[in-house]
Design a protein around this motif. Sequence first.
Motif, short mmCIF file in Angstrom:
data_model
loop_
_atom_site.label_atom_id
_atom_site.label_comp_id
_atom_site.label_asym_id
_atom_site.label_seq_id
_atom_site.Cartn_x
_atom_site.Cartn_y
_atom_site.Cartn_z
N UNK A 1 -2.31 17.03 2.42
CA UNK A 1 -1.73 16.09 3.38
C UNK A 1 -2.77 15.53 4.35
N UNK A 2 -3.71 16.37 4.73
CA UNK A 2 -4.73 15.99 5.73
C UNK A 2 -6.10 16.42 5.22
N UNK A 3 -7.05 15.52 5.29
CA UNK A 3 -8.42 15.85 4.88
C UNK A 3 -9.35 15.60 6.06
N UNK A 4 -10.28 16.51 6.27
CA UNK A 4 -11.31 16.32 7.29
C UNK A 4 -12.57 15.79 6.62
N UNK A 5 -13.13 14.72 7.14
CA UNK A 5 -14.49 14.31 6.84
C UNK A 5 -15.29 14.45 8.13
N UNK A 6 -16.59 14.61 8.01
CA UNK A 6 -17.42 14.98 9.16
C UNK A 6 -18.52 13.96 9.40
N UNK A 7 -18.65 13.55 10.65
CA UNK A 7 -19.66 12.60 11.08
C UNK A 7 -20.70 13.34 11.91
N UNK A 8 -21.92 13.38 11.42
CA UNK A 8 -22.99 14.13 12.09
C UNK A 8 -24.06 13.17 12.60
N UNK B 1 -26.55 21.27 7.25
CA UNK B 1 -25.85 22.29 8.01
C UNK B 1 -25.38 23.43 7.13
N UNK B 2 -25.17 24.59 7.72
CA UNK B 2 -24.78 25.78 6.96
C UNK B 2 -23.42 25.62 6.29
N UNK B 3 -22.56 24.76 6.84
CA UNK B 3 -21.22 24.60 6.28
C UNK B 3 -21.11 23.45 5.26
N UNK B 4 -22.21 22.74 5.00
CA UNK B 4 -22.14 21.54 4.16
C UNK B 4 -21.55 21.81 2.78
N UNK B 5 -22.02 22.84 2.11
CA UNK B 5 -21.56 23.12 0.75
C UNK B 5 -20.07 23.45 0.74
N UNK B 6 -19.62 24.24 1.71
CA UNK B 6 -18.20 24.60 1.78
C UNK B 6 -17.34 23.38 2.04
N UNK B 7 -17.80 22.49 2.92
CA UNK B 7 -17.05 21.25 3.20
C UNK B 7 -16.87 20.44 1.91
N UNK B 8 -17.94 20.30 1.16
CA UNK B 8 -17.86 19.50 -0.07
C UNK B 8 -16.97 20.15 -1.11
#
Length: 330
Positions: free
Chosen positions: A23-30, A36-43
């Motif tokens: 229902x909701x997706x987060x995309x990140x603006x850096x 970043x350490x969380x990049x792989x998990x985000x993708x």
Amino acid sequence: SNMDRAGIETMLMNYYRHIDRSKIQFDFLCNKKKPGAYDAEIKEMGGNIYHTPGLNPAKYPSYLKCMKKIFEENPEYKIVEAHNGALGVYALHAAKVNHIPVRIFHAHGASITRDWKLPIKLVCKALLPSNMNQHFEAARCYFGEKVVERNDYELIPNAIEVNRFVFDSTIRNKIRHDNHLENKHIVGHVGRFMSQKNHTFLLDAFAEVSKRDSLAHLVLLGDGELMDAMEEKASNLGIKDRVTFVGNVGNANEWYQAFDCFVLPSVWEGLPVVGVEAQAADLPCIFSSAVTREIGLSNRAKFIPLTEEISTWATEICNALQQNVRNDNT
């Protein structure tokens, strides 16, 4: 800056892992291109990561151009939420001129860092109200008493995955064994190496603790611009071999098990999530009185003014190190 393991970033990831992503997706603006350490998990979870030209005021035209391109290529975006303090007005203004209907400002800091960027931040803070239409945050700090009196903000309690932090003696023994810390009295700290977190004061206090307790050892989790300077200070204080700089790691929840007490002598804070985590691990905690009293969730939390003598801090830390009964408080 980037999606590394820091307070706001970790809070966002806590929610991102648990929302209904159908229902909701987060995309990140850096604002920095450093990975970043969380990049792989985000993708892995379907999120995208975008990079702006940065927050230099001279680059704002190129920043706007970058944002316009992102919005044109992603017409599904209806919400922009800014998390980087007063400088969040960059993204919120870009969202406004590109007709994004929901523009949220979020902060949980109780002050603005007084560094060379302060004049820019004060201008940005003044521009926030005209560029956002929702605020979830430390309202008093950014918008004053009237906003608080009108209840014109949304307060969202910080949440953690409690089961990851409750005391576990097996994990404690493993972390201490793997890092050659058996039989040590461990003072723990989790925080980015920046002036706000006051590592220089912490090292001074621990130097005094080390004179009184031959088994005392300081463990510092995190990284940042002042890390090298703090390593040099530890060396100058003669305590280098009694301080472990762990760096930025993904298992802070396990390190809390290895600590014997937790110390956060911040110059200012909102409600620090690390304090919630430390108390979930049933640690005795010592906070500076600059940290909001709302963090005192257990009877093992103590607040000391930074104006107190280093010897007073050392005494309280030594006392906390002797409180060696830990429980699973789920």
